[in-house]
Design a protein around this motif. Structure first.
Motif, PDB file in Angstrom:
ATOM      1  N   UNK A   1       0.815  -1.214   0.000  1.00  0.00           N
ATOM      2  CA  UNK A   1       0.000   0.000   0.000  1.00  0.00           C
ATOM      3  C   UNK A   1       0.850   1.265   0.000  1.00  0.00           C
ATOM      4  N   UNK A   2       2.179   1.108  -0.126  1.00  0.00           N
ATOM      5  CA  UNK A   2       3.053   2.272  -0.213  1.00  0.00           C
ATOM      6  C   UNK A   2       3.621   2.760   1.094  1.00  0.00           C
ATOM      7  N   UNK A   3       3.390   2.045   2.199  1.00  0.00           N
ATOM      8  CA  UNK A   3       3.963   2.446   3.480  1.00  0.00           C
ATOM      9  C   UNK A   3       5.474   2.263   3.463  1.00  0.00           C
ATOM     10  N   UNK A   4       6.194   3.310   3.861  1.00  0.00           N
ATOM     11  CA  UNK A   4       7.656   3.279   3.880  1.00  0.00           C
ATOM     12  C   UNK A   4       8.152   3.320   5.318  1.00  0.00           C
ATOM     13  N   UNK A   5       9.309   2.715   5.541  1.00  0.00           N
ATOM     14  CA  UNK A   5       9.888   2.624   6.880  1.00  0.00           C
ATOM     15  C   UNK A   5      11.274   3.254   6.876  1.00  0.00           C
ATOM     16  N   UNK A   6      11.470   4.205   7.773  1.00  0.00           N
ATOM     17  CA  UNK A   6      12.772   4.843   7.925  1.00  0.00           C
ATOM     18  C   UNK A   6      13.253   4.753   9.352  1.00  0.00           C
ATOM     19  N   UNK A   7      14.546   5.008   9.567  1.00  0.00           N
ATOM     20  CA  UNK A   7      15.117   4.942  10.909  1.00  0.00           C
ATOM     21  C   UNK A   7      15.995   6.163  11.148  1.00  0.00           C
ATOM     22  N   UNK A   8      15.927   6.670  12.370  1.00  0.00           N
ATOM     23  CA  UNK A   8      16.757   7.797  12.781  1.00  0.00           C
ATOM     24  C   UNK A   8      18.125   7.272  13.200  1.00  0.00           C
TER      25      UNK A   8
ATOM     26  N   UNK B   1      24.123  -0.818   6.922  1.00  0.00           N
ATOM     27  CA  UNK B   1      23.416  -2.027   7.345  1.00  0.00           C
ATOM     28  C   UNK B   1      21.907  -1.813   7.254  1.00  0.00           C
ATOM     29  N   UNK B   2      21.434  -0.616   7.638  1.00  0.00           N
ATOM     30  CA  UNK B   2      20.007  -0.318   7.538  1.00  0.00           C
ATOM     31  C   UNK B   2      19.533  -0.403   6.095  1.00  0.00           C
ATOM     32  N   UNK B   3      20.353   0.079   5.159  1.00  0.00           N
ATOM     33  CA  UNK B   3      19.970  -0.013   3.753  1.00  0.00           C
ATOM     34  C   UNK B   3      19.885  -1.472   3.315  1.00  0.00           C
ATOM     35  N   UNK B   4      20.837  -2.291   3.753  1.00  0.00           N
ATOM     36  CA  UNK B   4      20.805  -3.711   3.385  1.00  0.00           C
ATOM     37  C   UNK B   4      19.592  -4.417   3.968  1.00  0.00           C
TER      38      UNK B   4
ATOM     39  N   UNK C   1      14.498   4.732   4.288  1.00  0.00           N
ATOM     40  CA  UNK C   1      15.075   6.051   4.534  1.00  0.00           C
ATOM     41  C   UNK C   1      15.918   6.049   5.803  1.00  0.00           C
ATOM     42  N   UNK C   2      16.879   6.971   5.843  1.00  0.00           N
ATOM     43  CA  UNK C   2      17.751   7.214   6.994  1.00  0.00           C
ATOM     44  C   UNK C   2      17.628   8.682   7.367  1.00  0.00           C
ATOM     45  N   UNK C   3      17.554   8.956   8.675  1.00  0.00           N
ATOM     46  CA  UNK C   3      17.264  10.313   9.135  1.00  0.00           C
ATOM     47  C   UNK C   3      18.250  10.753  10.209  1.00  0.00           C
ATOM     48  N   UNK C   4      18.425  12.057  10.326  1.00  0.00           N
ATOM     49  CA  UNK C   4      19.237  12.639  11.397  1.00  0.00           C
ATOM     50  C   UNK C   4      18.439  13.776  12.030  1.00  0.00           C
ATOM     51  N   UNK C   5      18.683  14.008  13.322  1.00  0.00           N
ATOM     52  CA  UNK C   5      18.064  15.180  13.942  1.00  0.00           C
ATOM     53  C   UNK C   5      19.124  16.225  14.267  1.00  0.00           C
ATOM     54  N   UNK C   6      18.708  17.337  14.833  1.00  0.00           N
ATOM     55  CA  UNK C   6      19.513  18.556  14.829  1.00  0.00           C
ATOM     56  C   UNK C   6      19.453  19.223  16.197  1.00  0.00           C
ATOM     57  N   UNK C   7      20.589  19.649  16.711  1.00  0.00           N
ATOM     58  CA  UNK C   7      20.599  20.323  18.009  1.00  0.00           C
ATOM     59  C   UNK C   7      21.940  21.003  18.235  1.00  0.00           C
ATOM     60  N   UNK C   8      21.923  22.037  19.078  1.00  0.00           N
ATOM     61  CA  UNK C   8      23.167  22.637  19.568  1.00  0.00           C
ATOM     62  C   UNK C   8      23.331  22.449  21.067  1.00  0.00           C
ATOM     63  N   UNK C   9      22.339  21.878  21.725  1.00  0.00           N
ATOM     64  CA  UNK C   9      22.378  21.822  23.186  1.00  0.00           C
ATOM     65  C   UNK C   9      22.635  20.416  23.721  1.00  0.00           C
TER      66      UNK C   9
ATOM     67  N   UNK D   1      28.145   6.244   0.505  1.00  0.00           N
ATOM     68  CA  UNK D   1      28.230   4.807   0.811  1.00  0.00           C
ATOM     69  C   UNK D   1      26.875   4.126   0.749  1.00  0.00           C
ATOM     70  N   UNK D   2      25.826   4.878   0.424  1.00  0.00           N
ATOM     71  CA  UNK D   2      24.497   4.309   0.208  1.00  0.00           C
ATOM     72  C   UNK D   2      24.081   4.606  -1.229  1.00  0.00           C
ATOM     73  N   UNK D   3      23.117   3.839  -1.726  1.00  0.00           N
ATOM     74  CA  UNK D   3      22.725   4.004  -3.125  1.00  0.00           C
ATOM     75  C   UNK D   3      21.229   4.181  -3.327  1.00  0.00           C
ATOM     76  N   UNK D   4      20.434   3.712  -2.386  1.00  0.00           N
ATOM     77  CA  UNK D   4      18.989   3.635  -2.607  1.00  0.00           C
ATOM     78  C   UNK D   4      18.167   4.450  -1.622  1.00  0.00           C
ATOM     79  N   UNK D   5      18.537   4.459  -0.357  1.00  0.00           N
ATOM     80  CA  UNK D   5      17.695   5.036   0.685  1.00  0.00           C
ATOM     81  C   UNK D   5      17.586   6.555   0.559  1.00  0.00           C
TER      82      UNK D   5
END
Length: 325
Positions: free
Chosen positions: A4-11, A34-37, A42-50, A66-70
């Motif tokens: 149904x098109x649901x995608x799974x990503x990890x932070x 490893x997550x791509x394999x 998708x692969x995600x990062x978050x953001x902070x200065x504190x 080093x990744x090709x698809x995600x």
């Protein structure tokens, strides 16, 4: 991705609190591959200065070759932490180096110890932060699409002369999603952004919010079907529910400095056996969510890797109904 098109990503666990003692942070690159394999979308990062962490765009630049698809994404990027013109160049460069795989979820920050202090460190006023965010995004799009020198004149950001900018891989630049679930944020998402990435603890709020985003998009003459409905969710897959709750409580205290019951009034946080988590996610999918961005509630890299494999096993289950298993 499910049928149904649901995608799974990890932070990616870029915060030092998620590495564990004695961990070499360069292992995060291997974590990403490893997550791509394993089949993550998708692969995600978050953001902070504190809080100590690997800087978000630096991490994506390390992972891109080093990744090709995600898909490579920010969840969420705080544009206030960077000068807007130089940030546009950095983002366009990552999109180029990844072959057009960048997606940007952005936010303006929230009141409290993890929000307002970052404005002080950036020497930017807290007031008018939402206007500043929207104008920064509009400026980026201007830079990424202008043919030759241009200008930008907003209420807060004003540039009489903008030189030709680095063009992203994709015409128009990477998709930009907005976090937040206030009525104003929902309206702004529909009018100006390409997707929505909230974390409401009540799935009914998600369904109502996504409906409001679609309505705002339609009222602005945009195609609601072109927007991506995403969900940010903190997960811990564990057959022992009591042990999972103890781990979550520690994670909440270390990461946010607050009890787990308080965190659960703010964010969607799920733990327990895989089948239980899937059933808790189904109402969000019924409410429209199609891209899950999962943060792993673990405080060392070995546990993060174990959870990475266990969460990957959720995707086939999400594509089936209760009577299909």
């Amino acid at each position: 991705m499910t049928a149904d098109g649901t995608r799974l990503g990890v932070l990616l666990p870029t915060g030092r609190a998620q590495w564990g003692a004695g961990t070499d942070p360069r292992e995060l690159v291997g974590f990403a591959t490893h997550a791509e394999r394993l089949g993550y979308d998708s692969l995600w990062v978050n953001d902070s200065l504190v809080t100590p962490r690997i800087e978000a765009l630096t991490m994506l630049a390390a992972v891109a070759p080093v990744t090709t698809r995600v898909t490579l994404g920010t969840a969420a990027l705080l544009p206030v932490l960077r000068r807007p013109v130089s940030a546009a160049q950095s983002l366009a460069s990552i999109d180029l180096l990844s072959g057009g795989r960048l997606v940007l979820a952005v936010g303006a920050g929230f009141p409290g110890r993890l929000g307002r202090p970052m404005y002080d460190l950036s020497e930017v006023p807290w007031r008018d932060r939402f206007t500043r965010l929207d104008e920064t995004v509009a400026l980026w799009r201007r830079l990424w699409t202008a043919d030759g020198p241009s200008s930008y004149h907003g209420r807060l950001l004003r540039f009489d002369e903008l030189p030709p900018a680095t063009r992203p891989y994709r015409p128009g630049g990477p998709p930009i999603w907005l976090g937040g679930a206030t009525p104003a944020a929902l309206a702004r998402t529909g009018r100006h952004y390409d997707g929505w990435l909230p974390y409401p603890p009540d799935p009914a709020d998600y369904a109502a919010g996504w409906s409001a985003v679609r309505d705002a998009a339609g009222a602005a003459g945009r195609d609601p079907a072109a927007l991506t409905p995403a969900l940010f969710v903190t997960l811990l897959v564990c057959d022992d529910v009591a042990a999972a709750e103890r781990t979550l409580a520690e994670y909440s205290q270390v990461t946010y400095g607050m009890p787990l019951d308080v965190l659960r009034t703010i964010q969607v946080v799920l733990a327990g056996p895989a089948a239980r988590i899937v059933e808790r996610l189904r109402p969000y999918l019924a409410g429209g969510a199609r891209h899950l961005v999962c943060r792993i509630a673990a405080l060392d890299l070995a546990s993060q890797r174990d959870q990475l494999e266990r969460i990957a096993e959720l995707l086939p289950l999400l594509g089936t109904g209760p009577g299909d298993r």
